[in-house]
Design a protein around this motif. Sequence first.
Motif, PDB file in Angstrom:
ATOM      1  N   THR A  32       0.796  -1.232   0.000  1.00 24.65           N
ATOM      2  CA  THR A  32       0.000   0.000   0.000  1.00 24.65           C
ATOM      3  C   THR A  32       0.825   1.277   0.000  1.00 24.65           C
ATOM      4  O   THR A  32       0.258   2.361  -0.080  1.00 24.65           O
ATOM      5  CB  THR A  32      -0.951   0.034   1.209  1.00 24.65           C
ATOM      6  N   CYS A  40      -5.829   5.012  -1.402  1.00 21.08           N
ATOM      7  CA  CYS A  40      -5.441   3.796  -0.696  1.00 21.08           C
ATOM      8  C   CYS A  40      -6.666   2.951  -0.369  1.00 21.08           C
ATOM      9  O   CYS A  40      -6.674   1.730  -0.578  1.00 21.08           O
ATOM     10  CB  CYS A  40      -4.685   4.155   0.579  1.00 21.08           C
ATOM     11  N   GLN A 242       2.460  -3.148  -5.101  1.00 23.32           N
ATOM     12  CA  GLN A 242       1.523  -2.027  -4.908  1.00 23.32           C
ATOM     13  C   GLN A 242       0.824  -1.752  -6.231  1.00 23.32           C
ATOM     14  O   GLN A 242       1.450  -1.772  -7.291  1.00 23.32           O
ATOM     15  CB  GLN A 242       2.273  -0.790  -4.422  1.00 23.32           C
TER      16      GLN A 242
END
Length: 288
Positions: A32, A40, A242
């Motif tokens: 993240t 997010c 990510q």
Amino acid sequence: MTTDKSPQDGPTEAPKLTLLHGHNIPRLGLGTWPLLGEECENSVRNALHAGYQLIDTAFAYRNEDAVGRAVREAGIPREELFISSKFNKESHSVDGVQRAYDDSLNNLGLDYLDMFLCHWPVPAQDKYVEAWKGLVKLLEQGRVKAIGVSNFKPAHLSRIIDATGVIPDVNQIQLSPDLARLAPRAVHNDLGILTESWSPLGRESGLRDNPTVTGIAARHHKTAAQVLLRWHVQQDLVPIPQASNPVWISENMSIFDFALTASEMQAMSALDRGENAARDSDLPENGH
């Protein structure tokens, strides 16, 4: 470590590996950093809906609150998820780790974490042994199911194990085909530590455009990112890429329906630039 079988109904959920202290970790997760706020939250929500169960965050990322909102609102039973966070150098003491754990739970709005990690050893501060003792205490109290470290070198691992007799479940390190980290991985394998890969697709290294990678991807009708992630999971590494784009999030999970050949694995491993190309956790400027 033992490998669970992949689900029979397709790659909608990552299979799992069993950690030293008995907890099961999914073989692929969502990283993240550096996502914040709504971006997010949306990324985690999309990942959970795409079948991800492992979500990685950290106090230093300043997004535990967003991660927690997405987890709580996803409608997925908590016991089906694996949520991991990390604490900073200011918490490197037995009591400090206890407080850091409570702070992360408050930020996330969760009752427990599946895994808690020491983010960096920060040798210049020389308190990471005390930090590890704090994590061992959390494990012994039954407050967390797995404990580990991040960016620890073999020498750091030796110190904490010698001091406590307790081996980490996980060491999360910078790792990709061009940073294969063979020496630390060999130590991890000898000790039974699972290696988790941060920046598994290579950060600003052009790996996804490398002709070796794109050629393999074309042969398998997969994306370069899928091939890179497959390189990790075929070695029982757990990558945590990510992604915020829903398409990429879904594609990254779709890596359990094909396999790379031995020659393809070797060709990708030949891209390794050596241990010195990775971030050095002994340097004062590296570490939270």
